[in-house]
Scaffold this motif. Structure first.
Motif, PDB file in Angstrom:
ATOM      1  N   PRO A  48       0.812  -1.214   0.000  1.00 44.22           N
ATOM      2  CA  PRO A  48       0.000   0.000   0.000  1.00 44.22           C
ATOM      3  C   PRO A  48       0.850   1.271   0.000  1.00 44.22           C
ATOM      4  O   PRO A  48       2.016   1.257   0.359  1.00 44.22           O
ATOM      5  CB  PRO A  48      -0.797  -0.121   1.299  1.00 44.22           C
ATOM      6  N   THR A  49       0.227   2.366  -0.398  1.00 46.23           N
ATOM      7  CA  THR A  49       0.876   3.672  -0.364  1.00 46.23           C
ATOM      8  C   THR A  49       1.067   4.099   1.084  1.00 46.23           C
ATOM      9  O   THR A  49       0.238   3.787   1.931  1.00 46.23           O
ATOM     10  CB  THR A  49      -0.041   4.686  -1.071  1.00 46.23           C
ATOM     11  N   ASP A  50       2.161   4.796   1.368  1.00 45.70           N
ATOM     12  CA  ASP A  50       2.397   5.245   2.744  1.00 45.70           C
ATOM     13  C   ASP A  50       1.538   6.474   3.053  1.00 45.70           C
ATOM     14  O   ASP A  50       1.281   7.295   2.179  1.00 45.70           O
ATOM     15  CB  ASP A  50       3.873   5.584   2.938  1.00 45.70           C
ATOM     16  N   TYR A  51       1.101   6.590   4.315  1.00 44.69           N
ATOM     17  CA  TYR A  51       0.190   7.680   4.680  1.00 44.69           C
ATOM     18  C   TYR A  51       0.830   9.048   4.585  1.00 44.69           C
ATOM     19  O   TYR A  51       0.154  10.048   4.406  1.00 44.69           O
ATOM     20  CB  TYR A  51      -0.377   7.447   6.088  1.00 44.69           C
ATOM     21  N   LYS A  52       2.150   9.115   4.717  1.00 44.45           N
ATOM     22  CA  LYS A  52       2.791  10.424   4.717  1.00 44.45           C
ATOM     23  C   LYS A  52       3.700  10.635   3.514  1.00 44.45           C
ATOM     24  O   LYS A  52       3.727  11.708   2.923  1.00 44.45           O
ATOM     25  CB  LYS A  52       3.587  10.589   6.009  1.00 44.45           C
ATOM     26  N   GLN A  53       4.440   9.594   3.144  1.00 42.25           N
ATOM     27  CA  GLN A  53       5.435   9.763   2.087  1.00 42.25           C
ATOM     28  C   GLN A  53       4.895   9.476   0.707  1.00 42.25           C
ATOM     29  O   GLN A  53       5.597   9.669  -0.272  1.00 42.25           O
ATOM     30  CB  GLN A  53       6.619   8.827   2.336  1.00 42.25           C
ATOM     31  N   ILE A  60      12.423   2.029  -0.119  1.00 41.63           N
ATOM     32  CA  ILE A  60      12.963   1.254   1.018  1.00 41.63           C
ATOM     33  C   ILE A  60      13.028  -0.228   0.719  1.00 41.63           C
ATOM     34  O   ILE A  60      13.789  -0.938   1.353  1.00 41.63           O
ATOM     35  CB  ILE A  60      12.152   1.419   2.330  1.00 41.63           C
ATOM     36  N   SER A 199       7.310  -1.160  13.464  1.00 39.98           N
ATOM     37  CA  SER A 199       6.361  -0.080  13.257  1.00 39.98           C
ATOM     38  C   SER A 199       6.110   0.068  11.764  1.00 39.98           C
ATOM     39  O   SER A 199       6.446   1.064  11.161  1.00 39.98           O
ATOM     40  CB  SER A 199       6.886   1.223  13.863  1.00 39.98           C
ATOM     41  N   MET A 200       5.582  -1.001  11.177  1.00 36.80           N
ATOM     42  CA  MET A 200       5.374  -1.013   9.741  1.00 36.80           C
ATOM     43  C   MET A 200       4.177  -1.894   9.404  1.00 36.80           C
ATOM     44  O   MET A 200       3.929  -2.895  10.077  1.00 36.80           O
ATOM     45  CB  MET A 200       6.626  -1.586   9.085  1.00 36.80           C
ATOM     46  N   ASP A 201       3.494  -1.512   8.354  1.00 39.02           N
ATOM     47  CA  ASP A 201       2.377  -2.311   7.870  1.00 39.02           C
ATOM     48  C   ASP A 201       2.864  -3.701   7.467  1.00 39.02           C
ATOM     49  O   ASP A 201       3.977  -3.864   6.978  1.00 39.02           O
ATOM     50  CB  ASP A 201       1.770  -1.595   6.659  1.00 39.02           C
ATOM     51  N   MET A 204       3.954  -4.392   3.809  1.00 44.44           N
ATOM     52  CA  MET A 204       5.225  -3.724   3.520  1.00 44.44           C
ATOM     53  C   MET A 204       6.374  -4.518   4.114  1.00 44.44           C
ATOM     54  O   MET A 204       7.408  -4.732   3.472  1.00 44.44           O
ATOM     55  CB  MET A 204       5.231  -2.328   4.140  1.00 44.44           C
TER      56      MET A 204
END
Lengths: 249, 152
Positions: A48-53, A60, A199-201, A204
């Motif tokens: 999924p797309t990151d919420y902030k970046q 990464i 601290s990652m989905d 991901m």
């Protein structure tokens, strides 16, 4: 005990390891291509797309596994050097030498992709913070090792000098890993922590782990191919090489 | 004692000494390896007075003010303990946001305002899809409301 030792030492002889390496290489090539192919598919289409970046974070999936490998390969090389110095096994030094270019490549990829990510996210290509500087030192250690081993004509001396450089450089690895913890750095802290918390989905994280395993298999495959040519080059006068070439001719 | 035990011992002792020496050096360097100073350090006077240094912390929520007709931005950097006012004129990075980490390079002005000539966004270690972030902030709000409801 005695039996086990003899068994292990059997594979430390280039003559026996040469065909073993030849059989291992294609297996790991297949694993590497499958895992990296699947990992890249997940990286671009599934994760999924990151919420902030936004989408830019996808770098990464290359950056983190490459950084891990650059540190891990160095430790493996230092381990081989220590074994070589203690037991005087020729093959250990050849393994260290075979891994060096791959480690250097991963260190470079790590810095390069980090720079690409840093420009849009942080607002700069490069900063001299503890994490980035120590990773650059790691790249220089790899290059220094290769230059040193290449510059000395006497193989035994070259191996010993290179091994000592590798062992001294080991202090840099914990510095890289813990730099984000020990000092204030621009680089963020570890996402995948040693105590197992992340601290990652989940998607991901899996994508990143699959890429890391793929890089791992790639490193083994390419090291096996390279160690075979190093063996032939270094032992071109040995009887086993003559026998083998005689068989083929 | 065989020769290879001797060599193994030599390597282990060498590595131990090297490790200890590195630990001592790093310990002596301590804060000098840090990339930035926190607002608390700036207010307490640990940060250099007359030359350039970096200030790092979080952009305080609701503190960002853009001057009209210019690029100058005023905001407050905090470490949840103390805070420093920052003035900057230039283009801010994509991740610059209220409540997000930031590192500014510049000098402390006479009035205590930090005049920055470069601002970098500091990202944290969290990666998640937007829906999860949404759900989490909703959950956080619900939790805050629940605790606020209990207090009176």
């Amino acid at each position: 005990m005695q039996n086990r030792l003899i068994n292990w030492f059997k594979y430390s002889s280039p003559a026996t390891f040469y065909p073993v390496a030849g059989r291992l290489a294609p297996i790991f090539w297949v694993i590497a291509i499958a895992l990296i192919g699947y990992g890249l598919y997940l990286s671009f289409f599934v994760a999924p797309t990151d919420y902030k970046q936004g989408e830019g974070y996808r770098i990464i999936f290359i950056h983190v596994p490459a950084s891990w490998m650059s540190m891990f390969i160095y430790l493996v090389m230092a381990g081989w050097s220590a074994i070589g110095l203690v037991f005087n096994t020729r093959l250990s030094f050849m393994m260290a030498q075979a891994l060096a270019p791959t480690g250097a490549m991963f260190a470079f990829i790590s810095l390069w992709t980090g720079s690409f990510w840093g420009k849009p996210m942080w607002g700069t290509w490069w900063v001299w913070d503890a994490r980035i500087t120590s990773e650059l030192i790691l790249l220089f250690l790899y290059l220094g090792y290769m230059a040193l081993v290449g510059a000395i004509d006497d193989r035994r001396r070259a191996d010993r000098a290179g091994s000592i450089l590798l062992l001294v450089g080991v202090v840099n690895i914990p510095i890289i890993y813990f730099s984000v913890k020990w000092w204030n750095t621009l680089h963020q802290g570890a996402t995948v922590k040693m105590n197992g918390q992340t601290s990652m989905d989940e998607t991901m994280l899996w994508t990143m782990l699959i890429m890391a395993l793929g890089f791992w298999a790639y490193s083994i495959a390419v090291a096996m191919v390279r160690v075979r040519s190093i063996m032939l080059e270094r032992e071109h006068d040995a009887q086993w090489v003559r026998d083998m070439i005689g068989e083929q001719a | 004692m065989k020769a290879r035990h001797k060599r193994l011992g030599l390597i282990l002792v060498g590595l131990a000494i090297l490790g200890a020496a590195t630990a001592l050096v790093l310990n002596a360097l301590e804060g000098n390896l840090s990339y930035f100073f926190s607002p608390t350090e700036v207010i307490d006077g640990t940060a250099p007075k007359d030359h350039v240094f970096r200030l790092g912390g979080m952009v305080e929520k609701g503190s960002v003010q853009r001057a009209e007709g210019g690029l100058t931005v005023h905001f407050t950097v905090t470490d949840m303990h103390k805070s420093v006012k920052v003035a900057y004129s230039g283009i801010l990075p994509d991740l610059f946001e209220e409540g997000q980490g930031v590192i500014a390079q510049g000098k402390l002005g006479p009035d205590g305002t930090f005049v920055a000539d470069e601002v970098l966004a500091k990202h944290d270690e969290n990666y998640m899809p937007p829906e999860v972030a949404d759900a989490m902030s909703k959950g956080e709000k619900a939790r805050l409301q629940a605790t606020a409801g209990q207090q009176p």
